[in-house]
Each structure stands twice: as structure tokens, then as C-alpha cells.
Design a protein around this motif. Structure first.
Motif: not given
Length: 305
Positions: A89-103, A161-163
Motif C-alpha cells: 500500500v505504501c509503495g502504491n501511495i508513493s507513486l501518487n507523489y514521486i516518479p518511478v525513477s526516484f521510487n 516506509s514501504s522499503t
């Protein structure tokens, strides 16, 4: 020179495609398409993982079914499912705010969190030189963060948090399911974890993303593509786990780790080409340093363990 069998090459390509595909599609859905429901999206993933796991193991018998032996083992799997839920869930939420490259740059620090949790939660200790190799892993992300033009604090924190949760689950799994009678392969573990995760996510979805089902149905009336996007994304989420298991089966856990490092780099390049998000030279240097650190960590761990 030893020739790599074609089935192994096919499995690796499938693993790369499903991993990068689900990342890009989730990013598109949650950001570009405007489907702002990451918890519901994760629940859809778990529903599909439950269904396809049952088909693969109980009907197609891809791997033998491993039964749960006790209530204690079931309780451990439930706890792992909650941690797993939190990570996805945290990983998916992060994609709302940061690019895949930074993710992906942040995700590459998984070995750091794994080493930290293993150090404090178990008696397992690595050679000091192995811990020193984690310095460039963390340092690279710090540099990449400073050079990230699309930096978002909440997105950064939720991705960290996801990581951390992903690493925590890995260490926890090795501790909780360590006895021979309780060990489950990744396919059987997913078979039991996915339905539990789905049941955890259902009330979370209804509380956090109210009327999401009605909104999705209304959206589908105007644009049927959303149904296919959700089905495809959910199917890819399962195939990430399936191909991960098959790559380990055809190669080794160490090869999987090396291929995973390369996969992250490929995902960064592909995401930049697809979404055209701005990235600085400093950001690329930071990510390169992190990947180098992960490779050094893998090599020293192999040598000194």
C-alpha cells in the motif's frame, strides 16, 4: 562458455516485463490517469493474487500444495500478511507523489534495512566490511534526493516506509517460519497471505477511500478502459510473484539479487522515457552510487558469509 537455456532467458524477460509493467501501469493509473485510490488498487491486486494462486497450485499444480500445520503457523502468516499489506500500500501511495525513477532509487536501499533489522532482531551478524558497503547504498539515495527535481517529502517518506516494511517482512519471515515444518515456498506463502491481505484491505478501503466502488463503477460507464487497466495491473501483480519464484528456481537467490539490481536500473530508464519526468545528473549519479553499493554488499556478503 556455458550457454544459458532459453527457458531461463524467457523467465527472466517475463520477470522484468511484469515488474516494470506493474510499476509503470500503477504510476499511470494513480498519477496520469487520475485514479487516486491506491488502497483499493492494492486490494484488487490481492484479490487477483488469491484467485490465480489457487488456480496455479490447487488446479494446475505448478508447485505442490503445502498445508498449514498449526494455529501458531497461521497466526504467523497473518502477521506477515499485515506487514506485506503495509509495504505494498505504501509503495502504491508513493507513486501518487514521486516518479518511478526516484521510487526505484529508494527501493534499492532494501539491503540496508534488511541488514539493520537482521542485526537487531536476530543473532545474525555480518562481517564489518559488509556493513561498510551499505554506506554508498544510503549515501547514493541522499545524493539522489538532493538532485531530485520532483521531490515530494510525503512521497519520499511513504516510499522509505514501504522499503523498510519490505525488508522487515523478509527478516520476519526468516525468523517466524524458520523450522522445517513451517517453511513455505513463496508461491504457497502468497496463496495464504493474499486472501488475508484482501480481508485486511477491505475495511481499510471502505474507511480511507469512501465510495470508491461506486466511483469506479461510474467511471467504468464513461471509460471501460479502467476495468481492463485494473484487471491487467492486478494480473501483473501476481505474475511478479510467479516469475520471481521461477527465476529463483531456474537460477539462484544470488542471481536473483544481481538481476534485481539491473532490473531497477532498467525500470528507471524506461520510466524516464515513458513519463519524461525531469532527472538531474546529480540524481543519476546518486542512483548509480546506490546500485554500486548494493552490488558490493552482495559480493562481500557472499565472500564473508
Amino acid at each position: 562458455m556455458k550457454t544459458i537455456p532459453w527457458p531461463t532467458i524467457g523467465v527472466v524477460i517475463s520477470w522484468y516485463s511484469s515488474n516494470i509493467g506493474v510499476l509503470l501501469l500503477n504510476k499511470y493509473l494513480l498519477s496520469s490517469y487520475g485514479f487516486k485510490y491506491p488502497v483499493f488498487l492494492t486490494m484488487c491486486h490481492m484479490m487477483m493474487c488469491s484467485l490465480l494462486s489457487f488456480i496455479a497450485i490447487s488446479i494446475m499444480q505448478v508447485v505442490p500444495l503445502q498445508n498449514i500445520q498449526s494455529r501458531r503457523q497461521f497466526a504467523k502468516i497473518c502477521f506477515l500478511s499485515i506487514v506485506f499489506c503495509f509495504s505494498v500500500v505504501c509503495g502504491n501511495i508513493s507513486l501518487n507523489y514521486i516518479p518511478v525513477s526516484f521510487n526505484q532509487a529508494i527501493g534499492a536501499t532494501t539491503p540496508f534495512f534488511t541488514a539493520v533489522f537482521a542485526y537487531f532482531m536476530s543473532s545474525k551478524r555480518e562481517a564489518w566490511v559488509t556493513y561498510y558497503t551499505l554506506l554508498p547504498v544510503v549515501g547514493g539515495v541522499i545524493i539522489a534526493t538532493g538532485g531530485e527535481r520532483s521531490f515530494h517529502l510525503f512521497g519520499f517518506l511513504i516510499c522509505v516506509s514501504s522499503t523498510a516494511a519490505r525488508a522487515f517482512k523478509s527478516v520476519l519471515q526468516s525468523i517466524l517460519l524458520s523450522s522445517e515444518g513451517e517453511k513455505l515456498n513463496s508461491m504457497n506463502l502468497l496463496l495464504y497471505m493474499a486472501p488475508i491481505a484482501m480481508l485486511v484491505l477491505l475495511p481499510a478501503t471502505l474507511l480511507m477511500e469512501k465510495n470508491v466502488i461506486g466511483t469506479t463503477m461510474d467511471l467504468a460507464k464513461n471509460d471501460i478502459r479502467i476495468v481492463w487497466y485494473l484487471l491487467f495491473s492486478s494480473s501483473l501483480a501476481y505474475f511478479v510473484n510467479l516469475t520471481n519464484f521461477l527465476v529463483t528456481k531456474h537460477t539462484s537467490a544470488l542471481t536473483l539479487q544481481v538481476l534485481g539490481n539491473a532490473k531497477g536500473a532498467v525500470a528507471v530508464v524506461v520510466s524516464i522515457l515513458v513519463f519524461k519526468n525531469p532527472i538531474s545528473v546529480i540524481g543519476m549519479m546518486g542512483y548509480a552510487l546506490t546500485v554500486t553499493g548494493v552490488i558490493l554488499y552482495s559480493e562481500t556478503k557472499k565472500r564473508y558469509s
